[in-house]
Design a protein around this motif. Structure first.
Motif, PDB file in Angstrom:
ATOM      1  N   ARG A 159      12.215  -6.624  -7.617  1.00 17.37           N
ATOM      2  CA  ARG A 159      10.848  -6.130  -7.507  1.00 17.37           C
ATOM      3  C   ARG A 159      10.128  -6.939  -6.434  1.00 17.37           C
ATOM      4  NH1 ARG A 159       6.784  -4.743 -12.596  1.00 17.37           N
ATOM      5  NH2 ARG A 159       6.444  -2.611 -11.962  1.00 17.37           N
ATOM      6  N   TYR A 176       2.330  -6.841  -7.464  1.00 21.79           N
ATOM      7  CA  TYR A 176       3.387  -5.846  -7.293  1.00 21.79           C
ATOM      8  C   TYR A 176       2.937  -4.849  -6.225  1.00 21.79           C
ATOM      9  CZ  TYR A 176       6.364  -1.851  -8.576  1.00 21.79           C
ATOM     10  OH  TYR A 176       7.234  -0.797  -8.567  1.00 21.79           O
ATOM     11  N   TYR A 216       6.691  -8.230  -4.405  1.00 20.79           N
ATOM     12  CA  TYR A 216       5.275  -8.554  -4.595  1.00 20.79           C
ATOM     13  C   TYR A 216       4.684  -8.989  -3.258  1.00 20.79           C
ATOM     14  CZ  TYR A 216       6.311  -8.617  -9.596  1.00 20.79           C
ATOM     15  OH  TYR A 216       6.692  -8.268 -10.868  1.00 20.79           O
ATOM     16  N   HIS A 226       0.988  -1.897  -7.168  1.00 23.57           N
ATOM     17  CA  HIS A 226      -0.138  -2.158  -8.069  1.00 23.57           C
ATOM     18  C   HIS A 226      -1.311  -1.238  -7.711  1.00 23.57           C
ATOM     19  CE1 HIS A 226      -3.328  -4.248 -10.220  1.00 23.57           C
ATOM     20  NE2 HIS A 226      -2.411  -4.955 -10.835  1.00 23.57           N
ATOM     21  N   ASP A 244       1.577  -7.733 -12.419  1.00 24.06           N
ATOM     22  CA  ASP A 244       2.236  -6.431 -12.471  1.00 24.06           C
ATOM     23  C   ASP A 244       1.220  -5.297 -12.502  1.00 24.06           C
ATOM     24  OD1 ASP A 244       5.091  -6.911 -12.436  1.00 24.06           O
ATOM     25  OD2 ASP A 244       4.759  -8.014 -14.286  1.00 24.06           O
ATOM     26  N   ASP A 245       1.730  -4.083 -12.543  1.00 27.05           N
ATOM     27  CA  ASP A 245       0.852  -2.919 -12.487  1.00 27.05           C
ATOM     28  C   ASP A 245      -0.046  -2.791 -13.710  1.00 27.05           C
ATOM     29  OD1 ASP A 245       3.282  -2.613 -13.721  1.00 27.05           O
ATOM     30  OD2 ASP A 245       3.386  -0.466 -13.439  1.00 27.05           O
TER      31      ASP A 245
END
Length: 216
Positions: free
Chosen positions: A141, A153, A143, A156, A108-109
């Motif tokens: 979400r 992500y 990716y 990101h 994730d970010d």
């Protein structure tokens, strides 16, 4: 006197070790994710199995997955229960009701890696692809999966801060025309800071399309 001191010291060490074990167990229970039973195909690196398995489609899965199925003899007089246990690192995907869920470690970010999540491939091929994670509440979400990297992500900072992107487009160096567009920061091939999910996905789809055409 020394013997008594040694006994006390040993007892304290034992108590300390037990406390550490209890703390570790508590952490595991706290991080435990609810699972449901599914009839699925387990696609591993070395084999394919079909049976019942407990999985979490909306969050982290355990590092070990167990599958069970029953074999009935031709004359229906004998039932044999088979069980296999697999390390999730060796599992490629699960097929449930014709839907393929890939086992991925999501980044994730905030640079936090979420291991053993089940995601659908929504665009691309086995080399570079977009994967979709859907939460239990229906929040989706996207990716991006690059070679030899966990899926990131799409928003990101690795892509949108304008510096690490140079590392990302090295993966496309074997397609020179595409590589040069990304290297030159050509519009539509570069991720600007503050780009939305939709903008990032659109750029990745363009990159994936050109890369796949290049590799035909």
């Amino acid at each position: 006197m020394n013997l008594l001191f040694k006994k006390k010291d040993t007892t304290m060490k034992t108590i300390f070790l037990l406390l550490l074990i209890l703390i570790a167990l508590n952490i595991q229970l706290t991080n435990a994710q609810p699972t449901s039973k599914y009839h699925a195909k387990l696609v591993a690196l070395d084999n394919v199995y079909e049976g019942d398995v407990d999985l979490n489609l909306y969050g982290q899965n355990p590092s070990l997955v167990k599958m069970e199925w029953t074999e009935i003899s031709p004359d229906s007089t004998k039932k044999t229960i088979h069980r296999v246990q697999y390390d999730m690192e060796a599992v490629l995907s699960f097929i449930i009701d014709k839907d393929t869920f890939y086992v991925k470690n999501l980044v994730d970010d905030e640079e936090k890696v979420r291991p053993y999540y089940l995601v659908r491939k929504v665009y691309g091929n086995d080399i570079v692809a977009l994967y979709q994670y859907t939460s239990k509440e229906g929040v989706k979400r996207i990716y991006i999966g690059l070679p030899r990297r966990d899926p990131y992500y799409v928003q990101h900072p690795f892509f949108t801060d304008g510096t690490n992107m140079y590392t990302a487009f090295v993966y496309f160096k074997d397609c020179d025309a595409l590589y040069q567009k990304m290297k030159a920061e050509q519009d539509g091939y570069w991720f600007k800071k503050g780009a939305t999910d939709e903008q990032c996905v659109s750029i990745w789809k363009r990159i994936i399309d050109e890369y796949m055409n290049c590799k035909k």
